[in-house]
Design a protein around this motif. Structure first.
Motif, PDB file in Angstrom:
ATOM      1  N   LEU A   1     -36.008 -18.846 -26.585  1.00 23.28           N
ATOM      2  CA  LEU A   1     -34.580 -18.600 -26.530  1.00 23.28           C
ATOM      3  C   LEU A   1     -33.976 -18.596 -27.925  1.00 23.28           C
ATOM      4  CD1 LEU A   1     -35.326 -19.374 -23.611  1.00 23.28           C
ATOM      5  CD2 LEU A   1     -33.103 -20.481 -23.437  1.00 23.28           C
ATOM      6  N   PRO A   2     -32.904 -17.819 -28.149  1.00 17.79           N
ATOM      7  CA  PRO A   2     -32.301 -17.749 -29.490  1.00 17.79           C
ATOM      8  C   PRO A   2     -31.546 -19.018 -29.832  1.00 17.79           C
ATOM      9  CG  PRO A   2     -30.959 -16.533 -27.929  1.00 17.79           C
ATOM     10  CD  PRO A   2     -32.214 -16.939 -27.184  1.00 17.79           C
ATOM     11  N   GLN A   3     -31.437 -19.296 -31.128  1.00 21.36           N
ATOM     12  CA  GLN A   3     -30.653 -20.435 -31.584  1.00 21.36           C
ATOM     13  C   GLN A   3     -29.235 -19.976 -31.826  1.00 21.36           C
ATOM     14  OE1 GLN A   3     -32.421 -22.893 -34.562  1.00 21.36           O
ATOM     15  NE2 GLN A   3     -30.473 -23.678 -35.315  1.00 21.36           N
ATOM     16  N   ILE A   4     -28.275 -20.719 -31.264  1.00 20.04           N
ATOM     17  CA  ILE A   4     -26.870 -20.399 -31.412  1.00 20.04           C
ATOM     18  C   ILE A   4     -26.198 -21.509 -32.209  1.00 20.04           C
ATOM     19  CG2 ILE A   4     -24.727 -19.826 -30.226  1.00 20.04           C
ATOM     20  CD1 ILE A   4     -26.972 -17.876 -29.646  1.00 20.04           C
ATOM     21  N   GLY A   5     -25.601 -21.150 -33.370  1.00 18.03           N
ATOM     22  CA  GLY A   5     -24.908 -22.148 -34.176  1.00 18.03           C
ATOM     23  C   GLY A   5     -25.862 -23.186 -34.723  1.00 18.03           C
ATOM     24  N   ASN A   6     -25.487 -24.475 -34.586  1.00 15.02           N
ATOM     25  CA  ASN A   6     -26.272 -25.562 -35.149  1.00 15.02           C
ATOM     26  C   ASN A   6     -27.173 -26.231 -34.114  1.00 15.02           C
ATOM     27  OD1 ASN A   6     -25.090 -25.329 -37.733  1.00 15.02           O
ATOM     28  ND2 ASN A   6     -23.282 -26.483 -37.041  1.00 15.02           N
ATOM     29  N   GLU A   7     -27.417 -25.561 -33.024  1.00 12.74           N
ATOM     30  CA  GLU A   7     -28.258 -26.140 -31.994  1.00 12.74           C
ATOM     31  C   GLU A   7     -29.673 -26.330 -32.516  1.00 12.74           C
ATOM     32  OE1 GLU A   7     -27.871 -23.190 -29.059  1.00 12.74           O
ATOM     33  OE2 GLU A   7     -25.725 -23.491 -28.800  1.00 12.74           O
ATOM     34  N   GLY A   8     -30.266 -27.457 -32.205  1.00 10.56           N
ATOM     35  CA  GLY A   8     -31.611 -27.765 -32.663  1.00 10.56           C
ATOM     36  C   GLY A   8     -32.667 -27.176 -31.756  1.00 10.56           C
ATOM     37  N   PRO A   9     -33.944 -27.417 -32.076  1.00  8.49           N
ATOM     38  CA  PRO A   9     -35.034 -26.840 -31.296  1.00  8.49           C
ATOM     39  C   PRO A   9     -35.267 -27.529 -29.960  1.00  8.49           C
ATOM     40  CG  PRO A   9     -35.915 -28.253 -33.011  1.00  8.49           C
ATOM     41  CD  PRO A   9     -34.433 -28.181 -33.238  1.00  8.49           C
TER      42      PRO A   9
ATOM     43  N   ASP B   1     -36.191  -8.556 -19.643  1.00  7.36           N
ATOM     44  CA  ASP B   1     -37.515  -8.074 -20.026  1.00  7.36           C
ATOM     45  C   ASP B   1     -38.539  -9.204 -20.041  1.00  7.36           C
ATOM     46  OD1 ASP B   1     -36.707  -9.426 -22.298  1.00  7.36           O
ATOM     47  OD2 ASP B   1     -36.348  -7.605 -23.464  1.00  7.36           O
ATOM     48  N   SER B   2     -38.441 -10.091 -19.069  1.00  8.56           N
ATOM     49  CA  SER B   2     -39.412 -11.185 -18.891  1.00  8.56           C
ATOM     50  C   SER B   2     -39.516 -12.095 -20.094  1.00  8.56           C
ATOM     51  CB  SER B   2     -40.791 -10.620 -18.529  1.00  8.56           C
ATOM     52  OG  SER B   2     -40.733  -9.912 -17.314  1.00  8.56           O
ATOM     53  N   GLY B   3     -38.433 -12.232 -20.854  1.00 11.35           N
ATOM     54  CA  GLY B   3     -38.412 -13.196 -21.936  1.00 11.35           C
ATOM     55  C   GLY B   3     -38.649 -12.650 -23.323  1.00 11.35           C
ATOM     56  N   THR B   4     -38.825 -11.335 -23.455  1.00 18.23           N
ATOM     57  CA  THR B   4     -38.989 -10.757 -24.792  1.00 18.23           C
ATOM     58  C   THR B   4     -37.714 -10.921 -25.604  1.00 18.23           C
ATOM     59  OG1 THR B   4     -40.599  -9.148 -23.979  1.00 18.23           O
ATOM     60  CG2 THR B   4     -39.550  -8.673 -26.089  1.00 18.23           C
ATOM     61  N   SER B   5     -36.572 -10.739 -24.948  1.00 16.14           N
ATOM     62  CA  SER B   5     -35.281 -10.942 -25.599  1.00 16.14           C
ATOM     63  C   SER B   5     -34.344 -11.671 -24.643  1.00 16.14           C
ATOM     64  CB  SER B   5     -34.667  -9.597 -26.016  1.00 16.14           C
ATOM     65  OG  SER B   5     -34.471  -8.757 -24.887  1.00 16.14           O
ATOM     66  N   TRP B   6     -33.419 -12.458 -25.220  1.00 16.91           N
ATOM     67  CA  TRP B   6     -32.529 -13.298 -24.416  1.00 16.91           C
ATOM     68  C   TRP B   6     -31.078 -13.102 -24.841  1.00 16.91           C
ATOM     69  CZ3 TRP B   6     -34.296 -16.384 -20.424  1.00 16.91           C
ATOM     70  CH2 TRP B   6     -35.678 -16.620 -20.381  1.00 16.91           C
ATOM     71  N   THR B   7     -30.164 -13.320 -23.897  1.00 17.22           N
ATOM     72  CA  THR B   7     -28.733 -13.284 -24.162  1.00 17.22           C
ATOM     73  C   THR B   7     -28.108 -14.561 -23.639  1.00 17.22           C
ATOM     74  OG1 THR B   7     -28.648 -10.870 -23.956  1.00 17.22           O
ATOM     75  CG2 THR B   7     -26.564 -12.067 -23.747  1.00 17.22           C
ATOM     76  N   LYS B   8     -27.264 -15.203 -24.465  1.00 16.89           N
ATOM     77  CA  LYS B   8     -26.543 -16.381 -23.995  1.00 16.89           C
ATOM     78  C   LYS B   8     -25.311 -15.912 -23.230  1.00 16.89           C
ATOM     79  CE  LYS B   8     -24.765 -20.898 -25.336  1.00 16.89           C
ATOM     80  NZ  LYS B   8     -24.566 -21.867 -26.443  1.00 16.89           N
ATOM     81  N   VAL B   9     -25.192 -16.327 -21.978  1.00 15.62           N
ATOM     82  CA  VAL B   9     -24.116 -15.827 -21.129  1.00 15.62           C
ATOM     83  C   VAL B   9     -23.105 -16.899 -20.761  1.00 15.62           C
ATOM     84  CG1 VAL B   9     -25.530 -13.980 -20.192  1.00 15.62           C
ATOM     85  CG2 VAL B   9     -25.489 -16.181 -19.030  1.00 15.62           C
ATOM     86  N   SER B  10     -23.387 -18.157 -21.045  1.00 11.37           N
ATOM     87  CA  SER B  10     -22.447 -19.227 -20.735  1.00 11.37           C
ATOM     88  C   SER B  10     -22.848 -20.476 -21.505  1.00 11.37           C
ATOM     89  CB  SER B  10     -22.445 -19.529 -19.227  1.00 11.37           C
ATOM     90  OG  SER B  10     -21.674 -20.676 -18.939  1.00 11.37           O
ATOM     91  N   SER B  11     -21.870 -21.334 -21.773  1.00 10.63           N
ATOM     92  CA  SER B  11     -22.143 -22.611 -22.442  1.00 10.63           C
ATOM     93  C   SER B  11     -22.389 -23.735 -21.445  1.00 10.63           C
ATOM     94  CB  SER B  11     -20.962 -22.982 -23.347  1.00 10.63           C
ATOM     95  OG  SER B  11     -20.843 -22.056 -24.416  1.00 10.63           O
ATOM     96  N   MET B  12     -22.371 -23.431 -20.162  1.00 10.41           N
ATOM     97  CA  MET B  12     -22.637 -24.455 -19.161  1.00 10.41           C
ATOM     98  C   MET B  12     -24.056 -24.988 -19.275  1.00 10.41           C
ATOM     99  SD  MET B  12     -20.901 -23.199 -15.612  1.00 10.41           S
ATOM    100  CE  MET B  12     -22.155 -21.933 -15.429  1.00 10.41           C
TER     101      MET B  12
END
Length: 300
Positions: A230-238, A265-276
């Motif tokens: 999954l992509p890192q958004i802002g200062n989120e850690g691993p 695409d089965s995890g090749t690319s990801w989109t963040k759709v909510s902060s929940m």
């Protein structure tokens, strides 16, 4: 026998897909941390972190409490025909859609909190830090079948998959737990398989680390362990634990402690759709229900 395990909550949800889906807040349960949910006929059941079980007869629009345990989290719900099983401080059993319950202690020597439940034929399976156990008599007797430090449990086409907190990370049994094959998919001694999902021959495994996501196209025989995660958004850690995975038509959802992600695409690319902070998902009567940490129950 059928079993469907789920987790659910209600709040406003906007899913960022080619066609956006709108979600609405449901009436109860109040708060969040709804750890698991199951659907049986017109009823859905939601288990919470505090040990309370709720039931809805209208796909999550409204809820009522049907069981309160002894402050032990409800981490597993399973349905077998007309019987509902709840894993908490004891095994709770209902044969009347949740109106009345019978509590049955696990077994001598079992001192750790119960985890996920699943049904496989005549067996009820229980995953826990003590391993995986099975019973064929509604919990009167139990048999240990392996799977140390079990984190998650899934049954697919008669096979059992167990994600664990120790290497190799995943184990599979094709004979109801008599024998197991270890599948080495985690590449760190500190990593563990935290969530599992499937669609057809595709299996997905979520990791303790956000940058680790695993995909199999042959029912778990071989795994692609090269996913960028999954992509890192802002200062989120691993340490963005993938707490839940859910395949809904062409979309795979991943719930994490930093938000909800989706992939086409089965995890090749990801989109963040909510902060929940989403814990799990289920479909009930045409609605997609999502379980969160703080927002209650969301349905779309």
């Amino acid at each position: 026998m059928n079993t469907r395990n789920v987790i659910i909550t209600c709040f406003l949800l906007v899913l960022g897909f080619p066609v956006q889906a709108q979600g609405v807040q449901c009436s109860g349960p109040a708060g969040g941390w709804i750890l698991t949910l199951a659907a049986m006929g017109r009823y859905t059941f939601a288990g919470t972190i505090g040990g309370t079980l709720y039931r809805s007869s209208n796909a999550g629009a409204t809820w009522s409490q049907v069981l309160g345990t002894t402050n032990t989290d409800i981490k597993g719900i399973a349905i077998s025909d007309s019987t509902v099983f709840i894993a908490s401080d004891s095994l709770y059993i209902s044969n009347d859609s949740g109106l009345t319950w019978t509590a049955r202690a696990y077994f001598v020597g079992y001192s750790r909190k119960a985890g996920a439940l699943a049904v496989l034929g005549r067996y009820l399976l229980l995953a826990s830090p003590n391993g995986v156990f099975r019973t064929s008599d509604q919990g009167a007797t139990w048999e240990s079948i392996g799977g140390d430090l079990s984190q998650c449990l899934m049954v697919k086409d008669g096979d059992i998959y167990v994600g664990s907190g120790v290497s190799p990370g995943l184990s599979r049994s094709i004979d109801s737990g008599k024998t197991w094959t270890d599948i080495a998919i985690v590449d760190s001694i500190n990593d563990r398989v935290q969530s599992l999902a499937f669609e057809g021959n595709n299996l997905f495994a979520g990791s303790y680390f956000r940058d680790k996501f695993y995909h199999s196209t042959d029912n778990g025989i071989t795994w692609d362990t090269t996913s960028i995660g999954l992509p890192q958004i802002g200062n989120e850690g691993p340490y963005e634990v993938i707490t839940s995975l859910y395949q809904d038509s062409a979309i795979l959802f991943a719930g994490t402690v930093f938000g909800l992600f989706s992939t086409l695409d089965s995890g090749t690319s990801w989109t963040k759709v909510s902060s929940m902070q989403v814990l799990s998902f289920i479909r009930a009567d045409g609605y997609l229900l999502a379980g969160t940490v703080t927002e209650g129950i969301v349905r779309s």
